[in-house]
Design an enzyme around this catalytic site. Structure first.
Site, PDB file in Angstrom:
ATOM      1  N   LYS A 142       0.850  -1.200   0.000  1.00 42.91           N
ATOM      2  CA  LYS A 142       0.000   0.000   0.000  1.00 42.91           C
ATOM      3  C   LYS A 142       0.880   1.242   0.000  1.00 42.91           C
ATOM      4  CE  LYS A 142      -1.744   1.584   3.993  1.00 42.91           C
ATOM      5  NZ  LYS A 142      -1.405   2.996   4.260  1.00 42.91           N
ATOM      6  N   ASN A 143       1.922   1.240   0.837  1.00 43.38           N
ATOM      7  CA  ASN A 143       2.721   2.451   1.013  1.00 43.38           C
ATOM      8  C   ASN A 143       3.767   2.657  -0.074  1.00 43.38           C
ATOM      9  OD1 ASN A 143       1.128   2.913   3.188  1.00 43.38           O
ATOM     10  ND2 ASN A 143       2.643   2.322   4.722  1.00 43.38           N
ATOM     11  N   ARG A 146      -5.063  10.815   3.804  1.00 44.30           N
ATOM     12  CA  ARG A 146      -4.043  11.847   3.940  1.00 44.30           C
ATOM     13  C   ARG A 146      -2.907  11.664   2.939  1.00 44.30           C
ATOM     14  NH1 ARG A 146       0.135  11.754   6.493  1.00 44.30           N
ATOM     15  NH2 ARG A 146      -0.153  13.822   7.338  1.00 44.30           N
ATOM     16  N   CYS A 186      -4.901  12.375  12.381  1.00 44.03           N
ATOM     17  CA  CYS A 186      -5.772  11.198  12.459  1.00 44.03           C
ATOM     18  C   CYS A 186      -5.578  10.658  13.879  1.00 44.03           C
ATOM     19  CB  CYS A 186      -5.359  10.178  11.412  1.00 44.03           C
ATOM     20  SG  CYS A 186      -3.681   9.637  11.635  1.00 44.03           S
ATOM     21  N   ARG A 206       0.231  14.548  12.509  1.00 46.62           N
ATOM     22  CA  ARG A 206       0.653  14.323  11.107  1.00 46.62           C
ATOM     23  C   ARG A 206       0.911  15.653  10.375  1.00 46.62           C
ATOM     24  NH1 ARG A 206      -1.256   8.887   9.759  1.00 46.62           N
ATOM     25  NH2 ARG A 206       0.378   8.849   8.218  1.00 46.62           N
ATOM     26  N   PRO A 207       1.766  16.515  10.891  1.00 44.66           N
ATOM     27  CA  PRO A 207       2.024  17.799  10.223  1.00 44.66           C
ATOM     28  C   PRO A 207       2.723  17.599   8.872  1.00 44.66           C
ATOM     29  CG  PRO A 207       3.588  17.448  11.988  1.00 44.66           C
ATOM     30  CD  PRO A 207       2.597  16.334  12.085  1.00 44.66           C
ATOM     31  N   ILE A 208       2.803  18.652   8.080  1.00 47.25           N
ATOM     32  CA  ILE A 208       3.419  18.555   6.747  1.00 47.25           C
ATOM     33  C   ILE A 208       4.516  19.603   6.548  1.00 47.25           C
ATOM     34  CG2 ILE A 208       1.434  17.543   5.528  1.00 47.25           C
ATOM     35  CD1 ILE A 208       0.769  20.501   4.674  1.00 47.25           C
ATOM     36  N   LEU A 258       7.628  19.545   6.934  1.00 51.32           N
ATOM     37  CA  LEU A 258       8.871  19.104   6.265  1.00 51.32           C
ATOM     38  C   LEU A 258       8.678  19.045   4.754  1.00 51.32           C
ATOM     39  CD1 LEU A 258      10.076  16.337   8.763  1.00 51.32           C
ATOM     40  CD2 LEU A 258      10.958  18.671   8.498  1.00 51.32           C
ATOM     41  N   ASP A 263       4.380   0.514  12.172  1.00 50.17           N
ATOM     42  CA  ASP A 263       3.133  -0.098  11.699  1.00 50.17           C
ATOM     43  C   ASP A 263       2.938  -1.524  12.213  1.00 50.17           C
ATOM     44  OD1 ASP A 263       3.292   1.504   8.418  1.00 50.17           O
ATOM     45  OD2 ASP A 263       2.714   2.247  10.392  1.00 50.17           O
ATOM     46  N   ARG A 276      -9.265  -0.717   4.287  1.00 48.74           N
ATOM     47  CA  ARG A 276      -8.656   0.251   3.379  1.00 48.74           C
ATOM     48  C   ARG A 276      -7.192  -0.082   3.113  1.00 48.74           C
ATOM     49  NH1 ARG A 276      -6.039   4.713   6.999  1.00 48.74           N
ATOM     50  NH2 ARG A 276      -4.776   4.959   5.150  1.00 48.74           N
TER      51      ARG A 276
HETATM   52  C1  EPZ Z   1       4.153   6.815   6.099  1.00 49.01           C
HETATM   53  O1  EPZ Z   1       3.384   7.878   6.650  1.00 49.01           O
HETATM   54  C2  EPZ Z   1       3.205   5.620   6.029  1.00 49.01           C
HETATM   55  N1  EPZ Z   1       2.066   5.942   5.156  1.00 49.01           N
HETATM   56  C3  EPZ Z   1       2.711   5.276   7.438  1.00 49.01           C
HETATM   57  O2  EPZ Z   1       1.906   4.104   7.333  1.00 49.01           O
HETATM   58  C4  EPZ Z   1       3.927   4.945   8.311  1.00 49.01           C
HETATM   59  O3  EPZ Z   1       3.502   4.662   9.623  1.00 49.01           O
HETATM   60  C5  EPZ Z   1       4.879   6.156   8.317  1.00 49.01           C
HETATM   61  O4  EPZ Z   1       5.257   6.472   6.952  1.00 49.01           O
HETATM   62  C6  EPZ Z   1       6.146   5.891   9.116  1.00 49.01           C
HETATM   63  O5  EPZ Z   1       6.793   4.772   8.596  1.00 49.01           O
HETATM   64  C7  EPZ Z   1       2.255   5.941   3.830  1.00 49.01           C
HETATM   65  O6  EPZ Z   1       3.342   5.681   3.318  1.00 49.01           O
HETATM   66  C8  EPZ Z   1       1.043   6.244   2.985  1.00 49.01           C
HETATM   67  P1  EPZ Z   1       6.221  10.244   8.175  1.00 49.01           P
HETATM   68  P2  EPZ Z   1       3.980   9.399   6.641  1.00 49.01           P
HETATM   69  O7  EPZ Z   1       6.103  11.496   7.393  1.00 49.01           O
HETATM   70  O8  EPZ Z   1       4.715   9.635   5.380  1.00 49.01           O
HETATM   71  C9  EPZ Z   1       6.330  13.424  11.611  1.00 49.01           C
HETATM   72  C10 EPZ Z   1       0.021   2.752   7.670  1.00 49.01           C
HETATM   73  O9  EPZ Z   1      -0.549   2.250   8.648  1.00 49.01           O
HETATM   74  N2  EPZ Z   1       6.334  14.422  10.545  1.00 49.01           N
HETATM   75  O10 EPZ Z   1       7.464   9.416   8.078  1.00 49.01           O
HETATM   76  O11 EPZ Z   1       2.873  10.320   6.996  1.00 49.01           O
HETATM   77  C11 EPZ Z   1       4.963  12.743  11.736  1.00 49.01           C
HETATM   78  O12 EPZ Z   1       4.092  13.539  12.504  1.00 49.01           O
HETATM   79  C12 EPZ Z   1       0.517   4.182   7.733  1.00 49.01           C
HETATM   80  O13 EPZ Z   1       0.215   2.159   6.572  1.00 49.01           O
HETATM   81  C13 EPZ Z   1       6.542  15.757  10.887  1.00 49.01           C
HETATM   82  O14 EPZ Z   1       6.715  16.090  12.055  1.00 49.01           O
HETATM   83  O15 EPZ Z   1       4.997   9.288   7.862  1.00 49.01           O
HETATM   84  C14 EPZ Z   1       5.299  11.439  12.401  1.00 49.01           C
HETATM   85  O16 EPZ Z   1       5.380  11.641  13.794  1.00 49.01           O
HETATM   86  C15 EPZ Z   1       0.320   4.805   9.108  1.00 49.01           C
HETATM   87  N3  EPZ Z   1       6.524  16.688   9.905  1.00 49.01           N
HETATM   88  C16 EPZ Z   1       6.689  11.110  11.845  1.00 49.01           C
HETATM   89  O17 EPZ Z   1       7.204  12.338  11.294  1.00 49.01           O
HETATM   90  C17 EPZ Z   1       6.319  16.367   8.586  1.00 49.01           C
HETATM   91  O18 EPZ Z   1       6.326  17.277   7.731  1.00 49.01           O
HETATM   92  C18 EPZ Z   1       6.669  10.080  10.744  1.00 49.01           C
HETATM   93  O19 EPZ Z   1       5.896  10.594   9.702  1.00 49.01           O
HETATM   94  C19 EPZ Z   1       6.098  15.011   8.259  1.00 49.01           C
HETATM   95  C20 EPZ Z   1       6.114  14.048   9.250  1.00 49.01           C
END
Ligand code: EPZ
Length: 421
Positions: free
Chosen positions: A22-23, A93, A117, A122-124, A126, A308, A400
């Site tokens: 999925k990811n 998202r 969620c 889940r901020p953006i 970065l 995960d 999902r």
């Molecule tokens: C991906 O989410 C996966 N989803 C998640 O899988 C997975 O848990 C996660 O990576 C970590 O491995 C998809 O690939 C679609 P991150 P993502 O950005 O990209 C913080 C599942 O169950 N962060 O690596 O959203 C954030 O808040 C899902 O399949 C910031 O602070 O993960 C989190 O604490 C759940 N600022 C940490 O980084 C940002 O701009 C990891 O987030 C972005 C992220």
């Protein structure tokens, strides 16, 4: 709302095939927007999330064709719209991953903020920091919660990620692939899904090097062409079935699993006494050889223990002798499954980002909720070993993200009924 009724099912035995990740498929579908020719994707998992993203790509002007459950073609001759509307983004998202491709191909993107969620804010920031470094202007409208990103021509830059964010690494890679000059992403995420995306981009004619390491270098090109690509197997689905063999004290042969993608899970399950062998047919996981004991886990960015698999693994730890400590370092609120497991008779105490599991409590079937995708899987695993029947609601979370979830478990001997209320 649909529910699962899970009966105590005894040791799971047999074979299971792993679906496409999925990811990996979600960022790759978004990346197909970068090409002005047709892309063919194989081993696509049949998931609601794939349907939601297909709908968004079509809204943006892509021609998405489902050849069969697991093969899609995506052709974006020209992007008609650069706005990802709220009602689509709010359903998933990962829709925010279209921002980078829209910016790269059309010089503009207006995307509604994905919002948090159950597992965290889940901020953006970065992602936005990366776009800004590439020369984009960011207008964030917090009242209407959308962000507008614009830039005539992106220029390569050196970008350091404060945290190795998977999504930010992916969005920046996609934007940088059509930028002028070279981009270097420092402290990049190293997940296998990042490597799969880089392989897809390079098949389209991009020049991405170093994916899978902490430093990724992207040399921008003028345009990208179509290609054909098979999605890698889902390492989180693989880990879920590895834990299923452990918690039920069963024996499962996991076909087309990539052993190198699940090393951390293999290491921790082995510490608990589970026997895991790489065979020509796949990964053979035996939870029925040794008495299984506790261990401690801390979730980390790849190649560390994957967040995960934290909740499924915790369900397993409630069934072994001894106490375990689970530390969740990735998301700030990913223990929502703890009250659900405790309702089934587990004894788990949460202190901030740590949870202490006092093991070997007999679990009782109860009414529980799937609080997120992976917590939902954890509740199914717990239900397989709990006395009586476990009724799980909010199962849309599970469906999902796992293809043919209960069919695969039924084939292994699980007794799970899906009821529509
Ligand atoms: C991906 O989410 C996966 N989803 C998640 O899988 C997975 O848990 C996660 O990576 C970590 O491995 C998809 O690939 C679609 P991150 P993502 O950005 O990209 C913080 C599942 O169950 N962060 O690596 O959203 C954030 O808040 C899902 O399949 C910031 O602070 O993960 C989190 O604490 C759940 N600022 C940490 O980084 C940002 O701009 C990891 O987030 C972005 C992220």
């Amino acid at each position: 709302m649909a529910k699962y009724l899970v009966q105590k099912s005894g040791p799971l035995k047999g074979e299971v095939g792993i679906s496409g990740a999925k990811n990996a498929v979600l960022p790759i579908m978004a990346a197909s927007l970068l090409a002005n020719e047709k892309c063919t994707l194989r081993d696509v998992p049949a998931l609601r999330d794939v349907n939601v993203l297909s709908e968004l790509l079509q809204y943006l002007g892509a021609d998405v064709e489902k050849i069969d459950d697991n093969i899609y073609t995506i052709y974006t001759e020209d992007i008609k719209c650069v706005e990802a509307p709220f009602d689509l983004v709010k359903r998933m998202r990962a829709s925010f991953l279209v921002a980078g491709p829209l910016l790269a191909r059309k010089g503009r993107a207006k995307v509604y903020m994905p919002g948090g969620c159950t597992i965290g804010a889940r901020p953006i920031e970065l992602h936005l920091k990366g776009f800004q470094a590439l020369g984009a202007e960011i207008n964030q409208n917090d009242v209407e919660s959308y962000v507008e990103i614009s830039c005539n021509r992106l220029k390569g830059a050196v970008i350091y990620l404060d945290f190795p964010s998977v999504g930010a690494t992916e969005n920046i890679m996609m934007a940088a692939s059509l930028a002028e000059g070279t981009t270097v992403i420092e402290n990049a995420a190293e997940e296998p899904e990042i490597v799969d995306l880089a392989n897809f981009l390079n098949k389209m004619g991009a020049k991405v090097k170093g994916a899978g390491t902490e430093t990724i270098k992207i040399e921008g090109v003028e345009s990208l062409s179509g290609c054909s690509h098979g999605i890698i197997p889902d390492r989180i689905e693989t880990g879920t079935f590895m834990v299923a063999a452990a918690i039920t004290r069963g024996e499962i042969l996991i076909r087309n699993a990539v052993a190198s993608h699940v090393k951390a899970i293999t290491a921790k399950l082995s510490e608990c006494g589970v026997i895991i062998e790489e065979t020509d047919e796949g990964l053979l996981v035996r939870g029925n050889v040794n008495p299984l004991i506790s261990t401690n886990i801390k979730t980390m960015p790849y190649p560390g223990f994957p967040t995960d698999i934290q909740s499924p693994f915790m369900a397993f730890l409630t069934t072994v002798e001894g106490s375990s400590v689970v530390i969740e370092n990735i998301f700030e609120n990913r223990f929502m499954h703890v009250p659900e497991l405790n309702r089934m008779g587990a004894s788990i105490k949460v202190e901030g980002r740590s949870a202490i599991i006092y093991g070997a409590r007999p679990l009782q079937g109860s009414k529980v909720i799937a609080t997120d995708l992976r917590a939902g899987a954890a509740m199914v695993l717990a239900g397989l070993v709990a006395e009586g029947t476990t009724e799980i609601s909010e199962i849309y979370h599970i469906e999902r993200g796992y293809e043919n979830f209960i069919e695969k478990f039924r084939k292994l001997g699980a007794t799970i009924l899906r009821i529509d209320e």
